[in-house]
Write a protein that holds these residues in place. Structure first.
Motif, PDB file in Angstrom:
ATOM      1  N   MET A 130       2.050   0.698   2.973  1.00 50.91           N
ATOM      2  CA  MET A 130       1.909   1.132   4.356  1.00 50.91           C
ATOM      3  C   MET A 130       1.583   2.615   4.388  1.00 50.91           C
ATOM      4  O   MET A 130       2.297   3.408   3.821  1.00 50.91           O
ATOM      5  N   ARG A 131       0.472   2.963   5.021  1.00 52.74           N
ATOM      6  CA  ARG A 131       0.020   4.343   4.992  1.00 52.74           C
ATOM      7  C   ARG A 131       0.436   5.061   6.252  1.00 52.74           C
ATOM      8  O   ARG A 131       0.245   4.545   7.334  1.00 52.74           O
TER       9      ARG A 131
ATOM     10  N   ASP B 219       5.525  -2.250   2.474  1.00 53.68           N
ATOM     11  CA  ASP B 219       4.491  -1.301   2.061  1.00 53.68           C
ATOM     12  C   ASP B 219       3.419  -1.972   1.217  1.00 53.68           C
ATOM     13  O   ASP B 219       2.218  -1.776   1.403  1.00 53.68           O
ATOM     14  N   GLU B 220       3.872  -2.819   0.284  1.00 54.81           N
ATOM     15  CA  GLU B 220       2.984  -3.355  -0.743  1.00 54.81           C
ATOM     16  C   GLU B 220       2.203  -4.571  -0.273  1.00 54.81           C
ATOM     17  O   GLU B 220       1.030  -4.740  -0.594  1.00 54.81           O
TER      18      GLU B 220
ATOM     19  N   GLU C 285       8.533  -1.944  11.462  1.00 56.34           N
ATOM     20  CA  GLU C 285       7.294  -1.429  10.854  1.00 56.34           C
ATOM     21  C   GLU C 285       6.096  -1.557  11.796  1.00 56.34           C
ATOM     22  O   GLU C 285       5.012  -1.061  11.485  1.00 56.34           O
TER      23      GLU C 285
ATOM     24  N   PRO D 206       3.429   4.912  -4.898  1.00 54.29           N
ATOM     25  CA  PRO D 206       4.029   4.183  -3.776  1.00 54.29           C
ATOM     26  C   PRO D 206       5.475   3.747  -4.006  1.00 54.29           C
ATOM     27  O   PRO D 206       6.293   3.835  -3.095  1.00 54.29           O
TER      28      PRO D 206
ATOM     29  N   ARG E 118       9.686  -1.831   0.078  1.00 53.78           N
ATOM     30  CA  ARG E 118       8.576  -2.041  -0.865  1.00 53.78           C
ATOM     31  C   ARG E 118       7.668  -3.174  -0.413  1.00 53.78           C
ATOM     32  O   ARG E 118       6.443  -3.071  -0.465  1.00 53.78           O
TER      33      ARG E 118
ATOM     34  N   LEU F  91       9.113   6.365   9.131  1.00 52.86           N
ATOM     35  CA  LEU F  91       8.184   6.708   8.035  1.00 52.86           C
ATOM     36  C   LEU F  91       7.357   7.969   8.275  1.00 52.86           C
ATOM     37  O   LEU F  91       7.207   8.802   7.387  1.00 52.86           O
TER      38      LEU F  91
ATOM     39  N   ASP G  15       8.514   5.142  -1.705  1.00 54.38           N
ATOM     40  CA  ASP G  15       9.402   4.307  -0.890  1.00 54.38           C
ATOM     41  C   ASP G  15      10.871   4.652  -1.138  1.00 54.38           C
ATOM     42  O   ASP G  15      11.690   4.632  -0.211  1.00 54.38           O
TER      43      ASP G  15
ATOM     44  N   ASP H 186      -1.669   9.573   1.758  1.00 54.60           N
ATOM     45  CA  ASP H 186      -1.591   8.413   0.888  1.00 54.60           C
ATOM     46  C   ASP H 186      -2.738   8.459  -0.109  1.00 54.60           C
ATOM     47  O   ASP H 186      -3.770   7.852   0.077  1.00 54.60           O
TER      48      ASP H 186
END
Ligand SMILES: C[S@@+](CC[C@H](N)C(=O)[O-])C[C@H]1O[C@@H](n2cnc3c(N)ncnc32)[C@H](O)[C@@H]1O
Length: 494
Positions: free
Chosen positions: A1-2, A41-42, A390, A96, A38, A79, A100, A6
């Motif tokens: 997640m940007r 984000d991933e 998020e 990343p 994670r 974030l 995190d 990033d």
């Protein structure tokens, strides 16, 4: 997640290394929170789906479960703020997985009351076990710098000067993307309430229940510990516990439903219609069925709570609108959704409704057959950011133009579906002007057969709904999602 900065690899504490598989540690709450952050984000996981599953599978309960939830959700909400501080405190761009962990540590240091030595120590332990010794050293150094100041001290350092860039400042200070802060400011008509709104967006919402009339009652929910709600006569607040464990909820006689979502559905049922007939209602975008569940119960059993005398007196009904009325029952709801799996959810939660999988822009019904139509349009969901931690980082302003086209087409078919003298409710769970007032204004202006009613007149329980004729709920004013309601009457034929 940007969010920002990033740009790629780094922050390993030097040299390449082989990735180690995760090893279990005793700190179950932090491990679960890290895995959620994670995964979001991933691989774009949904925290509100993944976290409960991890807690269940790993047997994490009680205080540990509450800690894991606060760590994961709070980190994801903040974030934007944390990344700005991390960038300021790092001499290289962290990878990343390291980033995190830093975000998790920053949340503990800046927003939770975790003592600095514990916030740093537990995060460093986690990184040592999950990533490696070099990364742990780097994380230790960065977190120590972060912990040297409070959030209030960091904000003036990392955020733009509010005098030059008030929106940019609030975006960093309250962890929201800039375009969303701008959209909220436009919808509020100015900046004064923005800090309160953004703050309310960062708080976990109360779980609100609805007792579906004729099937459950507020008294039944209060008997199992729920608290009397502020506005809706069918709502009760659950302070703690799993709503799924409540018998009435398990039996779909009650459900989880935001209070504004209840009220916009109720408002539609309270508008006196012109001309004969009030037997057939449509919920055109019904999945997963929150509003359909309440509309189905009221259609069948009536608005049993009705409106108190005081609420009726408070109702400011302009001359063109008749006073709000409690629906007596005896109607049938048709609930439709374009997605089959969402239509199935509607079928599972309603009792008497006819449920269809139908594209609302290519309707399966004849024009003018419905007396009341609910159009809870697909939208950005900016009004419910409190619920999905998020979500704010995933929304994209570029999608709004396309959504606007769909919203206009659906509102057109909703107005075609209602009979002359009948009423359409246009609802969004977004206050964004491009999805609310602009859509309604365009469609009403294009057609000659619609008048907009003062929606506030049908919500006498709730004040502060804006200048009308629409009604806009807000988290910081009402404790609800930022839901928008416009009520449109199809003019009776001359
Ligand atoms: C905001 S949600 C509705 C929420 C629902 N009313 C509730 O209270 O639980 C919007 C819904 O519109 C549906 N939808 C999107 N495009 C549609 C279309 N063309 N026709 C019918 N439904 C559509 C989506 O599948 C989604 O379930």
């Amino acid at each position: 997640m940007r969010t920002r900065g990033d740009q790629g690899a780094g922050g390993r504490g030097g040299g390449s290394r082989t990735r180690r598989p995760p090893r279990p540690t005793r700190d179950h709450a932090r491990n679960a929170a890290y895995d959620v952050v994670r995964a979001v984000d991933e691989r774009d996981a949904y925290a509100n789906l993944l976290l409960p599953r991890l807690l269940r599978e790993r047997g994490i309960r009680g205080r540990d479960a509450a800690l894991a939830t606060e760590l994961a959700y709070g980190t994801l909400r903040g974030l934007g703020t944390y990344d700005a501080v991390i960038e300021m405190c790092s001499d290289r761009v962290p990878d990343p997985d390291v980033r995190d962990a830093l975000r998790l540590g920053a949340h503990q240091l800046l927003r939770m009351r975790v003592p600095p030595h514990a916030a740093v120590g537990t995060t460093v332990d986690l990184v040592r076990l999950r990533i490696g010794a070099g990364a742990a050293k780097f994380v230790n150094a960065v977190l120590r710098k972060i912990g040297s100041r409070t959030l209030e001290e960091w904000v003036p350092i990392v955020a733009p000067d509010p005098a030059d860039d008030p929106v940019g400042h609030l975006a960093i200070a309250y962890g929201h993307p800039r375009w969303i802060v701008s959209a909220f400011r436009d919808a509020l008509g100015g900046p004064d309430e923005l800090p309160d709104l953004l703050d309310a967006d960062n708080a976990r919402p109360l779980v609100t229940l609805v007792a579906r009339p004729g099937r459950s009652s507020v008294e039944e929910l209060e008997a199992v510990g729920a608290l009397t709600a502020r506005y809706s006569p069918y709502a009760a607040y659950l302070r703690e516990g799993d709503p799924g464990q409540i018998e009435a909820v398990a039996e779909t006689r009650a459900a989880v439903q935001d209070e504004a979502s209840q009220l916009v559905a109720l408002a539609l049922t309270r508008v006196p219609l012109e001309g004969d007939g009030d037997e057939l209602w449509l919920d055109m975008c019904a999945g997963p069925g929150g509003k359909a569940g309440l509309l189905d119960a009221i259609a069948t059993h009536g608005d049993l709570a009705g409106l108190s005398k005081e609420a009726r007196e408070r109702a400011h009904a302009p001359a063109a609108d008749a006073a709000p009325a409690a629906f007596p029952g005896g109607a049938r709801l048709v609930a439709a959704d374009v997605q089959q799996h969402r239509a199935r959810l509607v079928w599972q939660t309603t009792r008497d409704a006819a449920v269809l999988t139908v594209d609302g822009i290519e309707p399966a019904w004849r024009p003018g057959v419905f007396d009341r139509v609910m159009l809870d349009a697909p939208c950005t969901g900016l009004g419910a950011l409190r619920r999905r931690p998020e979500a704010r980082w995933r929304r994209d302003p570029h999608g709004i133009a396309e959504l606007g086209k769909l919203q206009r087409r659906l509102l057109g078919t909703a107005l075609d579906a209602v009979r002359p003298g009948g009423v359409v409710a246009y609802v969004t769970c977004s206050p964004h002007l491009a999805e609310t007032r602009v859509v309604v204004g365009d469609v009403v202006a294009r057609r000659g057969d619609v008048e907009q009613l003062d929606a506030r007149a049908y919500l006498p329980e709730a004040g502060d709904l804006g200048d009308g004729p629409h009604a806009q709920f807000w988290p910081h004013r009402h404790g609800t999602d930022a839901m928008f309601l416009a009520l449109l009457r199809k003019r009776p034929q001359a």
